[in-house]
Design an enzyme around this catalytic site. Structure first.
Site, PDB file in Angstrom:
ATOM      1  N   GLY A  36       0.837  -1.196   0.000  1.00 61.53           N
ATOM      2  CA  GLY A  36       0.000   0.000   0.000  1.00 61.53           C
ATOM      3  C   GLY A  36       0.863   1.234   0.000  1.00 61.53           C
ATOM      4  CG  ASN A 110      -4.643  -6.437   5.085  1.00 59.61           C
ATOM      5  OD1 ASN A 110      -5.183  -6.064   4.048  1.00 59.61           O
ATOM      6  ND2 ASN A 110      -3.754  -7.401   5.126  1.00 59.61           N
ATOM      7  N   GLY A 111      -8.090  -5.702   4.792  1.00 58.35           N
ATOM      8  CA  GLY A 111      -9.179  -6.540   4.288  1.00 58.35           C
ATOM      9  C   GLY A 111     -10.401  -5.700   3.990  1.00 58.35           C
ATOM     10  CB  CYS A 244      -5.900 -14.351  -0.247  1.00 55.45           C
ATOM     11  SG  CYS A 244      -5.405 -13.550  -1.780  1.00 55.45           S
ATOM     12  CE1 TYR A 250       2.456  -7.907  -8.188  1.00 52.95           C
ATOM     13  CE2 TYR A 250       0.275  -7.469  -7.312  1.00 52.95           C
ATOM     14  CZ  TYR A 250       1.478  -7.016  -7.812  1.00 52.95           C
ATOM     15  OH  TYR A 250       1.700  -5.683  -7.933  1.00 52.95           O
ATOM     16  CG  ASP A 353       3.398 -10.758 -16.070  1.00 53.52           C
ATOM     17  OD1 ASP A 353       3.731 -10.537 -14.889  1.00 53.52           O
ATOM     18  OD2 ASP A 353       2.913  -9.889 -16.806  1.00 53.52           O
ATOM     19  CB  CYS A 390     -10.874  -9.440  -4.883  1.00 49.00           C
ATOM     20  SG  CYS A 390     -10.455  -9.787  -3.162  1.00 49.00           S
TER      21      CYS A 390
HETATM   22 FE1  SF4 Z   1      -7.335 -13.393  -2.988  1.00 53.22          FE
HETATM   23 FE2  SF4 Z   1      -9.441 -11.832  -3.374  1.00 53.22          FE
HETATM   24 FE3  SF4 Z   1      -8.649 -13.493  -5.298  1.00 53.22          FE
HETATM   25 FE4  SF4 Z   1      -9.755 -14.468  -3.044  1.00 53.22          FE
HETATM   26  S1  SF4 Z   1     -10.783 -13.197  -4.578  1.00 53.22           S
HETATM   27  S2  SF4 Z   1      -7.915 -15.235  -4.124  1.00 53.22           S
HETATM   28  S3  SF4 Z   1      -8.990 -13.014  -1.520  1.00 53.22           S
HETATM   29  S4  SF4 Z   1      -7.485 -11.734  -4.492  1.00 53.22           S
END
Ligand code: SF4
Length: 469
Positions: A36, A110-111, A244, A250, A353, A390
Protein backbone atom coordinates in the site's frame (compact mmCIF):
# COMPACT_ATOMS: atom_id res chain seq x y z
CA UNK A 1 1.28 -7.95 -14.79
CA UNK A 2 -0.59 -7.39 -11.66
CA UNK A 3 1.81 -4.74 -10.42
CA UNK A 4 0.62 -2.33 -13.07
CA UNK A 5 -3.02 -3.25 -13.14
CA UNK A 6 -3.93 -4.40 -9.63
CA UNK A 7 -3.55 -2.41 -6.47
CA UNK A 8 -2.50 -3.90 -3.20
CA UNK A 9 -4.67 -3.46 -0.23
CA UNK A 10 -3.06 -2.68 3.11
CA UNK A 11 -0.38 -3.75 5.53
CA UNK A 12 -0.30 -3.99 9.32
CA UNK A 13 2.64 -3.89 11.71
CA UNK A 14 2.67 -3.67 15.50
CA UNK A 15 5.07 -3.89 18.44
CA UNK A 16 4.35 -4.54 22.13
CA UNK A 17 6.76 -4.19 25.02
CA UNK A 18 9.62 -2.21 23.46
CA UNK A 19 10.81 1.32 24.36
CA UNK A 20 11.17 2.13 20.64
CA UNK A 21 7.87 0.57 19.58
CA UNK A 22 6.97 3.34 17.09
CA UNK A 23 10.38 3.24 15.40
CA UNK A 24 10.28 -0.55 15.03
CA UNK A 25 6.73 -0.26 13.65
CA UNK A 26 7.98 2.33 11.15
CA UNK A 27 10.68 -0.11 10.00
CA UNK A 28 8.08 -2.86 9.70
CA UNK A 29 5.85 -0.62 7.58
CA UNK A 30 8.86 0.24 5.46
CA UNK A 31 9.33 -3.41 4.54
CA UNK A 32 5.59 -3.74 3.83
CA UNK A 33 5.41 -0.72 1.54
CA UNK A 34 4.61 -2.99 -1.42
CA UNK A 35 1.15 -3.62 0.09
CA UNK A 36 0.00 0.00 0.00
CA UNK A 37 1.58 3.25 -1.13
CA UNK A 38 -1.17 5.77 -0.64
CA UNK A 39 -0.97 6.61 3.07
CA UNK A 40 0.74 5.54 6.26
CA UNK A 41 0.05 5.94 9.97
CA UNK A 42 1.24 4.86 13.42
CA UNK A 43 -0.53 5.04 16.78
CA UNK A 44 1.58 4.46 19.89
CA UNK A 45 0.63 4.12 23.55
CA UNK A 46 2.63 4.87 26.69
CA UNK A 47 0.42 3.43 29.44
CA UNK A 48 -1.52 6.65 29.97
CA UNK A 49 -2.44 7.96 26.55
CA UNK A 50 -2.16 7.25 22.82
CA UNK A 51 -0.27 9.26 20.18
CA UNK A 52 -1.29 9.19 16.51
CA UNK A 53 0.29 10.47 13.33
CA UNK A 54 -0.85 9.61 9.81
CA UNK A 55 -0.80 11.25 6.40
CA UNK A 56 -1.00 10.59 2.69
CA UNK A 57 2.26 9.40 1.12
CA UNK A 58 4.92 6.72 1.31
CA UNK A 59 6.12 5.56 4.74
CA UNK A 60 9.43 7.35 4.36
CA UNK A 61 7.76 10.62 3.36
CA UNK A 62 5.13 10.52 6.10
CA UNK A 63 7.51 9.75 8.98
CA UNK A 64 10.42 12.10 9.57
CA UNK A 65 12.57 11.60 12.74
CA UNK A 66 10.66 14.28 14.67
CA UNK A 67 7.37 12.53 13.92
CA UNK A 68 8.65 9.21 15.25
CA UNK A 69 10.03 10.98 18.35
CA UNK A 70 6.51 12.27 19.07
CA UNK A 71 5.09 8.73 19.09
CA UNK A 72 6.11 7.79 22.62
CA UNK A 73 5.44 4.51 24.38
CA UNK A 74 6.11 0.80 24.47
CA UNK A 75 3.14 -0.13 22.28
CA UNK A 76 2.50 0.82 18.64
CA UNK A 77 0.42 -0.23 15.65
CA UNK A 78 0.95 0.92 12.06
CA UNK A 79 -0.78 0.78 8.72
CA UNK A 80 -0.03 1.44 5.07
CA UNK A 81 -2.98 1.90 2.82
CA UNK A 82 -4.19 1.59 -0.67
CA UNK A 83 -7.87 2.46 -0.60
CA UNK A 84 -10.12 -0.41 -1.59
CA UNK A 85 -13.10 1.13 0.17
CA UNK A 86 -13.40 4.82 0.84
CA UNK A 87 -11.65 7.45 -1.22
CA UNK A 88 -7.95 8.35 -0.77
CA UNK A 89 -8.22 11.47 1.36
CA UNK A 90 -6.74 12.14 4.77
CA UNK A 91 -9.90 11.23 6.71
CA UNK A 92 -9.62 7.70 5.32
CA UNK A 93 -6.07 7.08 6.51
CA UNK A 94 -5.43 4.61 9.34
CA UNK A 95 -5.11 3.83 12.22
CA UNK A 96 -8.41 5.45 13.16
CA UNK A 97 -8.89 6.38 16.80
CA UNK A 98 -11.94 6.80 18.98
CA UNK A 99 -12.55 7.70 22.58
CA UNK A 100 -15.33 6.05 24.54
CA UNK A 101 -16.04 4.91 28.11
CA UNK A 102 -13.34 2.24 27.49
CA UNK A 103 -10.77 5.02 26.95
CA UNK A 104 -8.77 5.53 23.79
CA UNK A 105 -8.95 2.82 21.11
CA UNK A 106 -7.11 2.97 17.78
CA UNK A 107 -7.65 0.45 14.98
CA UNK A 108 -5.85 -0.55 11.77
CA UNK A 109 -7.51 -2.96 9.31
CA UNK A 110 -6.36 -5.06 6.37
CA UNK A 111 -9.18 -6.54 4.29
CA UNK A 112 -12.76 -5.66 3.41
CA UNK A 113 -15.97 -6.41 5.24
CA UNK A 114 -18.69 -8.00 3.11
CA UNK A 115 -21.72 -6.94 5.19
CA UNK A 116 -20.94 -3.22 5.31
CA UNK A 117 -24.28 -2.00 3.84
CA UNK A 118 -26.50 -3.68 6.44
CA UNK A 119 -24.18 -2.83 9.35
CA UNK A 120 -23.93 0.79 8.29
CA UNK A 121 -27.68 1.11 7.76
CA UNK A 122 -28.39 -0.39 11.20
CA UNK A 123 -25.91 1.95 12.91
CA UNK A 124 -27.23 5.00 11.06
CA UNK A 125 -30.73 4.01 12.08
CA UNK A 126 -29.54 4.19 15.70
CA UNK A 127 -28.09 7.66 15.13
CA UNK A 128 -24.43 6.87 14.42
CA UNK A 129 -22.46 9.58 12.60
CA UNK A 130 -19.48 8.48 10.50
CA UNK A 131 -16.29 10.49 10.01
CA UNK A 132 -14.94 8.35 7.16
CA UNK A 133 -16.23 6.21 4.32
CA UNK A 134 -14.16 3.20 5.48
CA UNK A 135 -15.72 -0.06 6.59
CA UNK A 136 -13.12 -0.06 9.40
CA UNK A 137 -14.96 2.70 11.27
CA UNK A 138 -17.99 0.43 11.61
CA UNK A 139 -15.98 -1.86 13.88
CA UNK A 140 -15.15 0.97 16.27
CA UNK A 141 -18.85 1.91 16.40
CA UNK A 142 -19.82 -1.68 17.18
CA UNK A 143 -17.22 -1.85 19.98
CA UNK A 144 -18.39 1.45 21.45
CA UNK A 145 -22.05 0.31 21.43
CA UNK A 146 -21.42 -3.06 23.03
CA UNK A 147 -22.81 -3.49 26.58
CA UNK A 148 -20.26 -6.22 27.42
CA UNK A 149 -18.43 -5.69 30.73
CA UNK A 150 -14.85 -5.12 29.50
CA UNK A 151 -12.99 -4.12 26.34
CA UNK A 152 -11.96 -7.59 25.16
CA UNK A 153 -15.56 -8.80 25.43
CA UNK A 154 -16.78 -5.69 23.58
CA UNK A 155 -14.34 -6.30 20.73
CA UNK A 156 -15.34 -9.97 20.51
CA UNK A 157 -19.01 -8.99 20.44
CA UNK A 158 -18.27 -6.53 17.61
CA UNK A 159 -16.25 -9.05 15.63
CA UNK A 160 -19.04 -11.60 15.85
CA UNK A 161 -21.16 -9.18 13.79
CA UNK A 162 -18.75 -8.49 10.93
CA UNK A 163 -18.23 -10.72 7.90
CA UNK A 164 -15.59 -10.92 5.19
CA UNK A 165 -11.85 -10.38 5.44
CA UNK A 166 -10.38 -8.59 8.40
CA UNK A 167 -6.99 -8.66 10.02
CA UNK A 168 -7.09 -6.07 12.78
CA UNK A 169 -4.65 -4.38 15.14
CA UNK A 170 -6.06 -2.37 18.05
CA UNK A 171 -4.07 -0.37 20.56
CA UNK A 172 -5.35 1.02 23.86
CA UNK A 173 -3.37 2.98 26.45
CA UNK A 174 -1.90 -0.29 27.76
CA UNK A 175 -2.68 -3.18 25.40
CA UNK A 176 -2.15 -4.32 21.84
CA UNK A 177 -4.88 -6.55 20.40
CA UNK A 178 -4.57 -8.51 17.13
CA UNK A 179 -7.43 -10.39 15.47
CA UNK A 180 -7.91 -12.39 12.27
CA UNK A 181 -11.20 -13.34 10.63
CA UNK A 182 -12.38 -16.96 11.01
CA UNK A 183 -11.87 -17.63 7.28
CA UNK A 184 -8.21 -16.50 7.56
CA UNK A 185 -8.39 -14.73 4.20
CA UNK A 186 -5.54 -12.28 4.77
CA UNK A 187 -2.27 -13.21 6.54
CA UNK A 188 -1.24 -12.06 10.01
CA UNK A 189 1.93 -13.27 11.72
CA UNK A 190 3.22 -13.16 15.28
CA UNK A 191 6.91 -12.67 16.06
CA UNK A 192 9.35 -11.97 18.89
CA UNK A 193 12.24 -9.62 19.40
CA UNK A 194 13.83 -10.50 22.72
CA UNK A 195 10.98 -10.18 25.19
CA UNK A 196 8.96 -7.89 22.86
CA UNK A 197 6.08 -9.08 20.69
CA UNK A 198 5.76 -8.28 16.97
CA UNK A 199 2.70 -8.59 14.74
CA UNK A 200 2.67 -8.03 10.98
CA UNK A 201 0.99 -8.90 7.71
CA UNK A 202 4.17 -10.62 6.49
CA UNK A 203 7.30 -11.90 8.20
CA UNK A 204 9.61 -9.61 6.20
CA UNK A 205 8.53 -6.97 8.76
CA UNK A 206 10.17 -9.09 11.49
CA UNK A 207 13.40 -9.59 9.53
CA UNK A 208 14.01 -5.86 9.15
CA UNK A 209 14.11 -5.37 12.94
CA UNK A 210 16.05 -8.57 13.66
CA UNK A 211 12.97 -10.33 15.04
CA UNK A 212 11.92 -13.94 14.57
CA UNK A 213 8.72 -15.57 13.39
CA UNK A 214 6.81 -17.28 16.20
CA UNK A 215 3.57 -18.44 14.55
CA UNK A 216 0.59 -17.22 12.55
CA UNK A 217 -2.26 -15.47 14.32
CA UNK A 218 -4.78 -18.27 13.74
CA UNK A 219 -7.98 -17.72 11.77
CA UNK A 220 -10.66 -16.69 14.28
CA UNK A 221 -8.08 -15.90 16.97
CA UNK A 222 -7.87 -12.71 18.99
CA UNK A 223 -4.62 -12.07 20.85
CA UNK A 224 -4.33 -9.57 23.70
CA UNK A 225 -0.82 -8.47 24.75
CA UNK A 226 -0.71 -6.54 28.01
CA UNK A 227 2.23 -6.07 30.39
CA UNK A 228 4.33 -8.46 28.29
CA UNK A 229 1.80 -11.31 28.66
CA UNK A 230 -0.05 -12.78 25.69
CA UNK A 231 -3.58 -14.10 26.06
CA UNK A 232 -5.42 -15.86 23.22
CA UNK A 233 -9.22 -15.81 22.71
CA UNK A 234 -11.22 -17.78 20.12
CA UNK A 235 -14.00 -16.34 18.00
CA UNK A 236 -16.73 -18.63 16.63
CA UNK A 237 -14.94 -20.87 14.12
CA UNK A 238 -15.74 -21.06 10.39
CA UNK A 239 -16.27 -24.59 9.00
CA UNK A 240 -13.16 -24.14 6.81
CA UNK A 241 -10.48 -21.50 6.36
CA UNK A 242 -9.83 -19.89 2.95
CA UNK A 243 -6.52 -18.00 2.80
CA UNK A 244 -6.02 -15.87 -0.33
CA UNK A 245 -3.95 -17.74 -2.95
CA UNK A 246 -3.11 -14.49 -4.73
CA UNK A 247 -0.83 -13.67 -1.78
CA UNK A 248 1.45 -16.46 -3.05
CA UNK A 249 1.04 -15.58 -6.73
CA UNK A 250 1.78 -11.89 -6.43
CA UNK A 251 1.07 -9.83 -3.29
CA UNK A 252 3.47 -11.07 -0.64
CA UNK A 253 7.22 -10.62 -0.81
CA UNK A 254 9.14 -13.79 -1.75
CA UNK A 255 11.26 -13.47 1.41
CA UNK A 256 8.14 -13.65 3.60
CA UNK A 257 6.47 -16.63 5.18
CA UNK A 258 2.66 -16.62 5.27
CA UNK A 259 0.03 -19.26 6.08
CA UNK A 260 2.88 -21.44 7.35
CA UNK A 261 4.75 -21.56 4.01
CA UNK A 262 7.65 -19.72 2.43
CA UNK A 263 6.39 -17.53 -0.41
CA UNK A 264 9.58 -18.08 -2.41
CA UNK A 265 9.11 -21.85 -2.35
CA UNK A 266 5.47 -21.69 -3.45
CA UNK A 267 6.27 -19.19 -6.20
CA UNK A 268 9.04 -21.42 -7.60
CA UNK A 269 6.50 -24.25 -7.53
CA UNK A 270 4.08 -22.14 -9.58
CA UNK A 271 6.81 -21.67 -12.21
CA UNK A 272 7.68 -25.38 -12.13
CA UNK A 273 4.04 -26.45 -12.59
CA UNK A 274 3.62 -23.88 -15.37
CA UNK A 275 6.62 -25.34 -17.25
CA UNK A 276 5.09 -28.83 -16.93
CA UNK A 277 1.69 -27.69 -18.18
CA UNK A 278 2.91 -25.28 -20.87
CA UNK A 279 6.40 -26.08 -22.16
CA UNK A 280 7.75 -23.93 -24.99
CA UNK A 281 10.24 -24.38 -27.82
CA UNK A 282 12.42 -21.42 -26.87
CA UNK A 283 15.97 -20.20 -26.20
CA UNK A 284 15.62 -18.25 -22.95
CA UNK A 285 13.23 -17.57 -20.04
CA UNK A 286 12.78 -14.02 -18.75
CA UNK A 287 10.63 -12.60 -15.94
CA UNK A 288 8.50 -9.50 -15.78
CA UNK A 289 10.37 -8.06 -12.79
CA UNK A 290 10.19 -8.04 -9.86
CA UNK A 291 7.14 -10.03 -8.83
CA UNK A 292 7.65 -12.79 -11.44
CA UNK A 293 11.40 -13.33 -10.89
CA UNK A 294 11.04 -16.30 -8.55
CA UNK A 295 8.40 -18.06 -10.64
CA UNK A 296 10.50 -17.54 -13.80
CA UNK A 297 13.43 -19.23 -12.04
CA UNK A 298 11.14 -22.17 -11.28
CA UNK A 299 10.02 -22.31 -14.93
CA UNK A 300 13.61 -22.11 -16.22
CA UNK A 301 14.86 -24.85 -13.90
CA UNK A 302 12.02 -27.22 -14.79
CA UNK A 303 12.25 -26.58 -18.54
CA UNK A 304 16.06 -26.69 -18.68
CA UNK A 305 16.13 -23.31 -20.45
CA UNK A 306 18.52 -20.55 -19.30
CA UNK A 307 17.06 -17.77 -17.15
CA UNK A 308 18.10 -14.33 -18.42
CA UNK A 309 17.52 -10.77 -17.30
CA UNK A 310 15.71 -9.51 -20.37
CA UNK A 311 13.81 -6.65 -18.72
CA UNK A 312 15.10 -4.04 -16.28
CA UNK A 313 12.60 -2.40 -14.00
CA UNK A 314 12.79 1.24 -12.99
CA UNK A 315 11.92 1.24 -9.28
CA UNK A 316 11.58 4.98 -8.99
CA UNK A 317 8.35 5.59 -10.90
CA UNK A 318 6.09 7.40 -8.43
CA UNK A 319 2.32 7.33 -8.31
CA UNK A 320 2.25 10.86 -9.73
CA UNK A 321 3.89 9.86 -13.02
CA UNK A 322 2.23 11.90 -15.80
CA UNK A 323 0.39 9.50 -18.09
CA UNK A 324 1.32 9.95 -21.77
CA UNK A 325 -1.02 11.02 -24.54
CA UNK A 326 -2.20 8.57 -27.22
CA UNK A 327 0.70 9.39 -29.56
CA UNK A 328 3.19 8.14 -26.92
CA UNK A 329 1.15 5.04 -26.26
CA UNK A 330 3.96 2.79 -24.95
CA UNK A 331 5.74 5.38 -22.84
CA UNK A 332 4.10 4.42 -19.55
CA UNK A 333 5.42 0.86 -19.91
CA UNK A 334 8.79 2.07 -21.24
CA UNK A 335 9.24 4.20 -18.14
CA UNK A 336 8.79 1.11 -15.95
CA UNK A 337 10.55 -1.55 -18.05
CA UNK A 338 13.50 -1.39 -20.39
CA UNK A 339 14.24 -4.44 -22.57
CA UNK A 340 17.85 -5.62 -22.72
CA UNK A 341 18.56 -5.78 -26.46
CA UNK A 342 21.71 -7.88 -26.14
CA UNK A 343 19.76 -10.58 -24.30
CA UNK A 344 16.63 -10.60 -26.48
CA UNK A 345 17.99 -10.02 -29.99
CA UNK A 346 17.24 -12.99 -32.28
CA UNK A 347 15.93 -15.14 -29.39
CA UNK A 348 12.79 -17.21 -28.89
CA UNK A 349 11.72 -15.85 -25.51
CA UNK A 350 9.47 -17.27 -22.77
CA UNK A 351 8.09 -14.34 -20.76
CA UNK A 352 6.85 -15.39 -17.29
CA UNK A 353 4.35 -13.07 -15.66
CA UNK A 354 2.30 -13.35 -12.47
CA UNK A 355 -1.07 -12.42 -14.00
CA UNK A 356 -2.90 -10.61 -16.77
CA UNK A 357 -5.64 -8.30 -15.54
CA UNK A 358 -6.78 -5.92 -18.29
CA UNK A 359 -4.20 -7.02 -20.86
CA UNK A 360 -3.17 -3.47 -21.76
CA UNK A 361 0.24 -3.61 -20.12
CA UNK A 362 1.03 -7.10 -21.45
CA UNK A 363 0.29 -5.95 -24.98
CA UNK A 364 2.61 -2.95 -24.68
CA UNK A 365 5.35 -4.95 -23.01
CA UNK A 366 5.35 -7.68 -25.64
CA UNK A 367 5.60 -4.99 -28.30
CA UNK A 368 8.72 -3.64 -26.55
CA UNK A 369 10.26 -7.11 -26.31
CA UNK A 370 9.72 -7.70 -30.04
CA UNK A 371 11.09 -4.24 -30.89
CA UNK A 372 14.25 -5.22 -28.96
CA UNK A 373 14.79 -8.07 -31.44
CA UNK A 374 13.01 -11.10 -29.93
CA UNK A 375 12.19 -13.57 -32.73
CA UNK A 376 9.30 -15.26 -30.87
CA UNK A 377 7.50 -14.34 -27.65
CA UNK A 378 5.79 -17.07 -25.59
CA UNK A 379 3.77 -15.68 -22.69
CA UNK A 380 3.38 -17.87 -19.60
CA UNK A 381 1.22 -16.81 -16.65
CA UNK A 382 1.53 -18.26 -13.14
CA UNK A 383 -2.21 -18.33 -12.42
CA UNK A 384 -5.48 -18.92 -14.32
CA UNK A 385 -7.25 -15.99 -16.05
CA UNK A 386 -8.42 -13.37 -13.54
CA UNK A 387 -12.13 -13.28 -14.32
CA UNK A 388 -13.96 -12.21 -11.14
CA UNK A 389 -13.71 -9.26 -8.74
CA UNK A 390 -12.37 -9.58 -5.18
CA UNK A 391 -14.53 -8.51 -2.23
CA UNK A 392 -11.85 -9.19 0.38
CA UNK A 393 -9.50 -6.24 0.08
CA UNK A 394 -7.90 -6.38 -3.38
CA UNK A 395 -8.79 -3.80 -5.97
CA UNK A 396 -9.58 -6.05 -8.95
CA UNK A 397 -11.52 -4.25 -11.70
CA UNK A 398 -15.12 -5.07 -12.59
CA UNK A 399 -15.80 -8.03 -14.88
CA UNK A 400 -16.29 -5.84 -17.93
CA UNK A 401 -12.67 -4.62 -17.54
CA UNK A 402 -11.12 -8.05 -16.91
CA UNK A 403 -9.78 -9.49 -20.13
CA UNK A 404 -10.05 -13.00 -18.64
CA UNK A 405 -13.81 -12.53 -18.24
CA UNK A 406 -14.38 -11.19 -21.77
CA UNK A 407 -12.11 -13.13 -24.11
CA UNK A 408 -11.06 -16.73 -24.72
CA UNK A 409 -7.39 -17.62 -24.20
CA UNK A 410 -6.81 -17.63 -27.97
CA UNK A 411 -8.42 -14.18 -28.22
CA UNK A 412 -6.21 -12.92 -25.39
CA UNK A 413 -3.12 -14.34 -27.14
CA UNK A 414 -4.01 -12.39 -30.29
CA UNK A 415 -4.82 -9.26 -28.30
CA UNK A 416 -1.47 -9.15 -26.48
CA UNK A 417 0.47 -10.22 -29.57
CA UNK A 418 2.09 -13.42 -28.24
CA UNK A 419 3.18 -16.38 -30.39
CA UNK A 420 1.75 -18.65 -27.70
CA UNK A 421 0.02 -18.11 -24.37
CA UNK A 422 -0.25 -20.52 -21.45
CA UNK A 423 -2.00 -19.95 -18.11
CA UNK A 424 -1.34 -22.19 -15.11
CA UNK A 425 -4.49 -24.21 -14.35
CA UNK A 426 -6.39 -23.81 -11.07
CA UNK A 427 -5.23 -27.32 -10.08
CA UNK A 428 -1.61 -26.51 -10.98
CA UNK A 429 -1.74 -23.31 -8.95
CA UNK A 430 -3.24 -24.98 -5.87
CA UNK A 431 -0.78 -27.90 -6.15
CA UNK A 432 2.13 -25.49 -5.57
CA UNK A 433 0.82 -24.85 -2.04
CA UNK A 434 1.57 -27.57 0.51
CA UNK A 435 -0.80 -26.49 3.28
CA UNK A 436 -3.84 -28.74 3.55
CA UNK A 437 -7.37 -27.42 3.14
CA UNK A 438 -9.09 -25.06 0.74
CA UNK A 439 -7.87 -21.62 -0.28
CA UNK A 440 -9.74 -18.63 -1.67
CA UNK A 441 -9.44 -18.58 -5.47
CA UNK A 442 -12.63 -16.63 -6.16
CA UNK A 443 -11.04 -14.13 -8.58
CA UNK A 444 -10.15 -17.09 -10.83
CA UNK A 445 -13.13 -19.36 -10.25
CA UNK A 446 -16.01 -17.13 -9.12
CA UNK A 447 -16.40 -19.42 -6.09
CA UNK A 448 -16.61 -17.03 -3.12
CA UNK A 449 -16.06 -18.40 0.41
CA UNK A 450 -18.35 -15.66 1.76
CA UNK A 451 -20.82 -13.88 -0.49
CA UNK A 452 -20.83 -10.06 -0.37
CA UNK A 453 -24.13 -8.37 0.37
CA UNK A 454 -25.87 -7.68 -2.96
CA UNK A 455 -25.32 -3.93 -2.73
CA UNK A 456 -21.53 -4.45 -2.65
CA UNK A 457 -21.44 -7.06 -5.37
CA UNK A 458 -23.78 -5.46 -7.90
CA UNK A 459 -21.42 -2.97 -9.53
CA UNK A 460 -18.34 -5.16 -9.61
CA UNK A 461 -20.16 -8.10 -11.08
CA UNK A 462 -22.25 -5.91 -13.37
CA UNK A 463 -25.00 -8.47 -13.55
CA UNK A 464 -22.59 -10.98 -15.03
CA UNK A 465 -22.75 -13.60 -12.30
CA UNK A 466 -23.49 -16.92 -13.91
CA UNK A 467 -21.46 -16.20 -17.06
CA UNK A 468 -18.61 -18.65 -17.61
CA UNK A 469 -15.26 -17.11 -16.62
FE1 SF4 B 1 -7.34 -13.39 -2.99
FE2 SF4 B 1 -9.44 -11.83 -3.37
FE3 SF4 B 1 -8.65 -13.49 -5.30
FE4 SF4 B 1 -9.76 -14.47 -3.04
S1 SF4 B 1 -10.78 -13.20 -4.58
S2 SF4 B 1 -7.92 -15.23 -4.12
S3 SF4 B 1 -8.99 -13.01 -1.52
S4 SF4 B 1 -7.49 -11.73 -4.49
Amino acid sequence: MAGDELRHFCALAGVAGHPEAAYLTYLGLYSLQHRGQEAAGICSADGETTHLYKALGLVNDVFRPERIAGLAGHLAIGHTRYSTTGSPHTANTQPIRSTSRSGSLALAHNGNLTNTPSLRAALEEEGAIFQTTMDTELILHLVARSRAPHLEARIIEALEQVQGAWCLLFVTENALIAARDPLGIRPLCLGRLGSSWLVASETCAFDIVGGRFERDVEPGEMIVIRDGELCSHRLPAAPETHPCIFEFVYFSRPDSRIYGEKVDKVRRGLGRNLAREHPAEADIVIAVPDSSNTAALGYARESGLPFELGLIRNHYVGRTFIQPGPEQRDHDVRVKFNPVGGVLDGKRVVVVDDSIVRGTTSRKLLRLIRAAGAREVHMRVTCPPVAWPCFYGVDIPTRSELIGARLSIEEIRKHIGADSLGYLSLEGMLAAVERPGPMCHACFSGSYPVEPEPELGKDALEGNRGCPP
